[in-house]
Write an enzyme that holds these catalytic residues in place. Structure first.
Site, mmCIF file in Angstrom:
data_model
loop_
_atom_site.group_PDB
_atom_site.id
_atom_site.type_symbol
_atom_site.label_atom_id
_atom_site.label_comp_id
_atom_site.label_asym_id
_atom_site.label_seq_id
_atom_site.Cartn_x
_atom_site.Cartn_y
_atom_site.Cartn_z
ATOM 1 N N ASP A 62 6.508 -6.545 5.141
ATOM 2 C CA ASP A 62 5.754 -5.296 5.015
ATOM 3 C C ASP A 62 5.948 -4.660 3.636
ATOM 4 O O ASP A 62 5.743 -3.457 3.482
ATOM 5 C CB ASP A 62 6.116 -4.307 6.132
ATOM 6 C CG ASP A 62 7.557 -3.812 6.068
ATOM 7 O OD1 ASP A 62 8.324 -4.274 5.205
ATOM 8 O OD2 ASP A 62 7.906 -2.939 6.898
ATOM 9 N N ARG A 69 3.184 9.698 12.349
ATOM 10 C CA ARG A 69 4.397 8.923 12.631
ATOM 11 C C ARG A 69 5.646 9.797 12.627
ATOM 12 O O ARG A 69 6.685 9.390 13.148
ATOM 13 C CB ARG A 69 4.532 7.746 11.688
ATOM 14 C CG ARG A 69 4.938 8.024 10.264
ATOM 15 C CD ARG A 69 5.049 6.684 9.539
ATOM 16 N NE ARG A 69 5.421 6.813 8.153
ATOM 17 C CZ ARG A 69 5.531 5.773 7.337
ATOM 18 N NH1 ARG A 69 5.291 4.556 7.793
ATOM 19 N NH2 ARG A 69 5.871 5.923 6.071
ATOM 20 N N ARG A 103 -1.744 10.097 8.618
ATOM 21 C CA ARG A 103 -0.908 9.052 9.219
ATOM 22 C C ARG A 103 0.582 9.345 9.048
ATOM 23 O O ARG A 103 1.389 9.029 9.928
ATOM 24 C CB ARG A 103 -1.276 7.695 8.620
ATOM 25 C CG ARG A 103 -2.671 7.255 9.049
ATOM 26 C CD ARG A 103 -3.030 5.872 8.583
ATOM 27 N NE ARG A 103 -4.361 5.512 9.047
ATOM 28 C CZ ARG A 103 -4.962 4.372 8.749
ATOM 29 N NH1 ARG A 103 -4.361 3.476 7.967
ATOM 30 N NH2 ARG A 103 -6.179 4.116 9.211
ATOM 31 N N SER A 161 3.151 -1.538 10.714
ATOM 32 C CA SER A 161 2.368 -1.742 11.944
ATOM 33 C C SER A 161 1.523 -3.008 11.853
ATOM 34 O O SER A 161 1.474 -3.813 12.795
ATOM 35 C CB SER A 161 1.466 -0.534 12.207
ATOM 36 O OG SER A 161 2.228 0.624 12.438
ATOM 37 N N GLU A 219 9.940 12.453 5.573
ATOM 38 C CA GLU A 219 8.681 12.369 4.830
ATOM 39 C C GLU A 219 7.864 13.661 4.867
ATOM 40 O O GLU A 219 6.842 13.764 4.175
ATOM 41 C CB GLU A 219 7.830 11.221 5.382
ATOM 42 C CG GLU A 219 8.432 9.848 5.150
ATOM 43 C CD GLU A 219 7.599 8.729 5.742
ATOM 44 O OE1 GLU A 219 7.864 7.561 5.418
ATOM 45 O OE2 GLU A 219 6.679 9.012 6.548
ATOM 46 N N GLY A 276 0.834 -1.188 0.000
ATOM 47 C CA GLY A 276 0.000 0.000 0.000
ATOM 48 C C GLY A 276 0.868 1.237 0.000
ATOM 49 O O GLY A 276 2.094 1.156 0.149
ATOM 50 N N PRO A 277 0.281 2.411 -0.186
ATOM 51 C CA PRO A 277 1.042 3.656 -0.289
ATOM 52 C C PRO A 277 1.827 3.997 0.979
ATOM 53 O O PRO A 277 1.629 3.404 2.038
ATOM 54 C CB PRO A 277 -0.042 4.708 -0.556
ATOM 55 C CG PRO A 277 -1.223 3.948 -1.041
ATOM 56 C CD PRO A 277 -1.162 2.618 -0.373
ATOM 57 N N ILE A 278 2.673 4.986 0.866
ATOM 58 C CA ILE A 278 3.478 5.471 1.981
ATOM 59 C C ILE A 278 2.565 5.890 3.143
ATOM 60 O O ILE A 278 1.561 6.569 2.947
ATOM 61 C CB ILE A 278 4.323 6.681 1.540
ATOM 62 C CG1 ILE A 278 5.334 6.272 0.470
ATOM 63 C CG2 ILE A 278 5.058 7.310 2.729
ATOM 64 C CD1 ILE A 278 6.004 7.451 -0.211
#
Length: 216
Positions: free
Chosen positions: A86, A142, A138, A19, A147, A11-13
């Site tokens: 992951d 984090r 999200r 997790s 990012e 899935g995307p960043i």
């Protein structure tokens, strides 16, 4: 002989891949394979100037993921030890198609196919997806410094690239079950009920994967 479970989460960043991988690895007692991200020395420069640093960034990721999967196959899968990762190494092509110029992408694609030709392939995929607002939230939560400069337009394009890729993946690999999780509706980090639903889905698919391979 039954096939050894090898689950990949994609899935995307910022969507929560690591997790979820940690929680499922703990529940099923599978070995956890985490991709190398922050160790990439080009990543910060990449987010500041994608055109200038994309090739170096993607090559670093490709070589490290190749080495990780090589080790996983030798140390775990060939010894009938289940693994949950992951990431799926094919994500390299999602990012490369988006970031590399045509001449560099052609070189990269050749190297990618050489390295991944004999790599172990997951027999189950979990695909996490969500709206851009959820992804941005999200990423902010984090708090990875590298990012914080990611442009929302890049993330939106990347989310669509993932959606297109997963649709194609299901067509090309009908024998590999894909569990789709909508991150707008489920929060498996804060709500145990949401996590339990994912665990139940994974349980059912694992039984299918193992029993199908056993009968074959």
């Amino acid at each position: 002989m039954a096939e050894v479970p090898f689950i990949a989460i994609e899935g995307p960043i910022g969507i929560g891949k690591t997790s979820l991988a940690k929680k499922l690895a703990a529940h099923f007692d599978f070995h956890l394979l985490k991709e190398i991200v922050e160790e990439n020395p080009f990543l910060g420069k990449f987010y500041d100037d994608i055109d200038e640093w994309s090739f170096q960034t993607e090559m670093f990721f490709l070589c490290n993921r190749f080495k990780q999967l090589e080790d996983i196959e030798r140390k775990y899968l060939t010894k009938s030890k289940a693994v949950i990762a992951d990431y799926h190494i094919s994500k390299n092509m999602i990012f490369a198609k988006r970031t590399l110029q045509a001449d560099k992408f052609e070189k990269y694609e050749q190297i990618y196919h050489i390295l991944t030709k004999d790599m172990p392939v997951p027999n189950m995929m979990i695909y996490l997806h969500a709206s851009l607002d959820t992804i941005l939230h999200r990423i902010k939560l984090r708090g990875r410094e590298i990012e914080q400069n990611i442009k929302p337009t890049y993330l939106a394009q990347l989310a669509q690239d993932y959606e297109d890729y997963m649709n194609e993946f299901e067509l090309l690999h009908p024998d590999i079950p894909v569990i789709r999780i909508n991150g707008d509706n489920m929060d498996f980090i804060r709500h145990q009920d949401d996590l339990n639903k994912i665990i139940d889905q994974a349980h059912r698919q694992l039984k299918t994967v193992v029993s199908t391979r056993t009968k074959a």
